[in-house]
Motif scaffolding. Structure first.
Motif, PDB file in Angstrom:
ATOM      1  N   GLY A 285       0.813  -1.200   0.000  1.00 17.08           N
ATOM      2  CA  GLY A 285       0.000   0.000   0.000  1.00 17.08           C
ATOM      3  C   GLY A 285       0.848   1.252   0.000  1.00 17.08           C
ATOM      4  N   LEU A 286       0.199   2.367   0.281  1.00 20.12           N
ATOM      5  CA  LEU A 286       0.882   3.657   0.338  1.00 20.12           C
ATOM      6  C   LEU A 286       1.000   4.136   1.775  1.00 20.12           C
ATOM      7  CD1 LEU A 286      -0.680   5.720  -2.593  1.00 20.12           C
ATOM      8  CD2 LEU A 286       1.429   4.388  -2.594  1.00 20.12           C
ATOM      9  N   ASN A 287       1.989   4.966   2.008  1.00 19.15           N
ATOM     10  CA  ASN A 287       2.126   5.667   3.286  1.00 19.15           C
ATOM     11  C   ASN A 287       1.150   6.844   3.272  1.00 19.15           C
ATOM     12  OD1 ASN A 287       2.941   6.971   5.610  1.00 19.15           O
ATOM     13  ND2 ASN A 287       4.985   7.489   4.860  1.00 19.15           N
ATOM     14  N   ALA A 288      -0.137   6.510   3.274  1.00 14.19           N
ATOM     15  CA  ALA A 288      -1.179   7.506   3.038  1.00 14.19           C
ATOM     16  C   ALA A 288      -1.238   8.561   4.135  1.00 14.19           C
ATOM     17  CB  ALA A 288      -2.532   6.805   2.904  1.00 14.19           C
TER      18      ALA A 288
ATOM     19  N   GLY B 209       0.328  17.398   2.872  1.00 15.07           N
ATOM     20  CA  GLY B 209      -0.940  18.115   2.854  1.00 15.07           C
ATOM     21  C   GLY B 209      -1.910  17.630   1.791  1.00 15.07           C
ATOM     22  N   LEU B 210      -1.801  16.383   1.370  1.00 10.12           N
ATOM     23  CA  LEU B 210      -2.676  15.861   0.329  1.00 10.12           C
ATOM     24  C   LEU B 210      -4.050  15.509   0.886  1.00 10.12           C
ATOM     25  CD1 LEU B 210      -0.306  13.442  -1.623  1.00 10.12           C
ATOM     26  CD2 LEU B 210      -0.675  15.885  -1.987  1.00 10.12           C
TER      27      LEU B 210
ATOM     28  N   LYS C 295      -7.459  12.968   0.710  1.00 10.77           N
ATOM     29  CA  LYS C 295      -7.623  11.532   0.480  1.00 10.77           C
ATOM     30  C   LYS C 295      -7.816  11.249  -1.004  1.00 10.77           C
ATOM     31  CE  LYS C 295     -10.248   7.491   1.930  1.00 10.77           C
ATOM     32  NZ  LYS C 295     -11.307   6.949   2.833  1.00 10.77           N
ATOM     33  N   GLU C 296      -8.507  12.148  -1.694  1.00  2.43           N
ATOM     34  CA  GLU C 296      -8.744  11.951  -3.124  1.00  2.43           C
ATOM     35  C   GLU C 296      -7.428  11.997  -3.909  1.00  2.43           C
ATOM     36  OE1 GLU C 296     -10.446  13.988  -1.149  1.00  2.43           O
ATOM     37  OE2 GLU C 296     -12.278  12.761  -1.056  1.00  2.43           O
ATOM     38  N   GLN C 297      -6.528  12.885  -3.521  1.00  4.64           N
ATOM     39  CA  GLN C 297      -5.231  12.952  -4.203  1.00  4.64           C
ATOM     40  C   GLN C 297      -4.406  11.695  -3.958  1.00  4.64           C
ATOM     41  OE1 GLN C 297      -4.205  16.755  -2.375  1.00  4.64           O
ATOM     42  NE2 GLN C 297      -4.085  17.704  -4.410  1.00  4.64           N
ATOM     43  N   VAL C 298      -4.497  11.162  -2.743  1.00  6.80           N
ATOM     44  CA  VAL C 298      -3.783   9.923  -2.440  1.00  6.80           C
ATOM     45  C   VAL C 298      -4.346   8.771  -3.272  1.00  6.80           C
ATOM     46  CG1 VAL C 298      -3.256   8.241  -0.634  1.00  6.80           C
ATOM     47  CG2 VAL C 298      -3.163  10.690  -0.119  1.00  6.80           C
ATOM     48  N   VAL C 299      -5.663   8.746  -3.455  1.00 11.04           N
ATOM     49  CA  VAL C 299      -6.287   7.683  -4.242  1.00 11.04           C
ATOM     50  C   VAL C 299      -5.783   7.698  -5.681  1.00 11.04           C
ATOM     51  CG1 VAL C 299      -8.489   6.911  -5.230  1.00 11.04           C
ATOM     52  CG2 VAL C 299      -8.335   7.466  -2.806  1.00 11.04           C
TER      53      VAL C 299
END
Length: 270
Positions: A189-192, A200-201, A203-207
Motif C-alpha cells: 500500500g501507500l504511506n497515506a 498536505g494531500l 484523500k482523493e489525491q492519495v487515491v
C-alpha cells in the motif's frame, strides 16, 4: 574535551563541541560546531560530522568496510547536521566500489544497534529503527522510515517517504511513498497518512497515486509499464516521481505486489 578522550593532532574540532570520556577521534576527522560525542565513541578516518549532531555511547563511525576488496584506500563518511546516532550504531566508510563515501543526511535518527554499510546514501529526515541492517550501497530517500530489525540487501533503493515494516527482508527496490512488509518484502500500500500529514494531500489525491501504482503493477513488468503510463498522469508530480523511480531499474526490480493491496488507502504515517 574530557581528559579521558583521545583526539589526534590534526582533527578539526568546531566551536561548542563536546567530546566525552573514552572517545577516540582520528586526525582526519572534522567535527562541525556543536557536535556532541557523549562517551566511548570511535570516529575513525575521513569523517565529517555536521553541526549539532549527537552521537551516543559505543557508536563507531568510519571504520573500514566489511568488503574483502578494500585495501585501505582513502574513503570516508559524511553525516549531516542535527542527526542523532544512538548506542552501538555502526557506520562504515565508503569503498572504491562506490563513490568512496558513505553519506547520511540532516535530521536523521539512527536508533540503537543499527548498521549502515559502506557506500550507503541516506537522505534527510530518515528514521532507522533498532537493529536495522543496511548492506553496502543502499540508497534511502528523504523521510523514509525503516522499522526495527529490517534487513536491506546491497544496492537496493528505497524511495522518498517509503515505509519498511519491522523484520522485513528487502531484496528489491521500494517505490517512493509506498509501504512494504514481509519476510520477502512485498508492496503493501501507500504511506497515506504520511502523505496527508507531510505533503498536505487530500484523500482523493492519495487515491489517484494509489491508482497509478495499481496500474504500474498490473501488467507485470512495471519498469516498462512506467513509460507507457507517463502520458496518463502527466502533471501529477508524485506519480511522475514514482514512475521515474520505477524506470530506473538499477540492479534490482521492484518489490512484488502483495496480496494485501486492499490497504492502499490505509497505513501508518511518519
Amino acid at each position: 574535551m574530557h581528559p579521558a578522550a583521545h583526539v589526534a593532532p590534526g582533527a578539526q574540532i568546531g566551536a561548542g563541541c563536546h567530546i566525552g570520556p573514552g572517545c577516540i577521534v582520528s586526525a582526519e576527522a572534522v567535527l562541525e560546531p556543536g557536535v556532541e560525542l557523549m562517551a566511548h565513541v570511535v570516529v575513525d578516518g575521513r569523517v565529517r560530522i555536521g553541526a549539532g549532531a549527537k552521537v551516543f555511547p559505543f557508536a563507531t563511525i568510519g571504520l573500514p568496510p566489511q568488503d574483502l576488496k578494500y585495501k585501505g584506500e582513502p574513503t570516508g563518511v559524511v553525516i549531516g547536521p542535527r542527526t542523532q546516532i544512538r548506542e552501538h550504531v555502526t557506520i562504515h566508510r565508503g569503498s572504491t566500489g562506490g563513490e568512496g563515501m558513505t553519506r547520511i543526511g540532516a535530521d536523521c535518527l539512527l536508533m540503537c544497534v543499527a548498521h549502515v554499510g559502506h557506500d550507503c546514501r541516506i537522505g534527510d529526515g530518515v528514521i532507522i529503527v533498532n537493529k536495522v541492517m543496511l548492506a553496502g550501497h543502499v540508497e534511502i530517500g528523504d523521510f523514509a522510515l525503516i522499522q526495527g530489525g529490517a534487513a536491506v540487501q546491497q544496492f537496493v533503493r528505497i524511495g522518498r517517504m517509503a515505509m519498511v515494516a519491522g523484520m522485513s527482508g528487502v531484496e528489491r527496490n521500494v517505490l517512493p511513498y509506498s509501504r512494504v512488509k514481509g519476510f520477502r518484502a512485498k508492496h503493501a500500500g501507500l504511506n497515506a497518512i504520511g502523505m496527508r500529514r507531510r505533503l498536505g494531500l487530500t484523500k482523493e489525491q492519495v487515491v489517484v497515486v494509489a491508482r497509478a501504482v495499481h496500474d504500474l503493477y498490473r501488467q507485470g513488468r512495471p519498469e516498462e509499464t512506467a513509460v507507457a503510463l507517463l502520458p496518463a498522469y502527466a502533471g501529477n508530480e508524485l506519480v511522475e516521481e514514482i514512475l521515474g523511480f520505477a524506470r530506473n531499474r538499477g540492479r534490482h526490480g521492484l518489490v512484488p505486489f502483495g496480496r494485501w493491496s486492499d490497504e492502499e488507502d490505509g497505513g501508518e504515517g511518519s
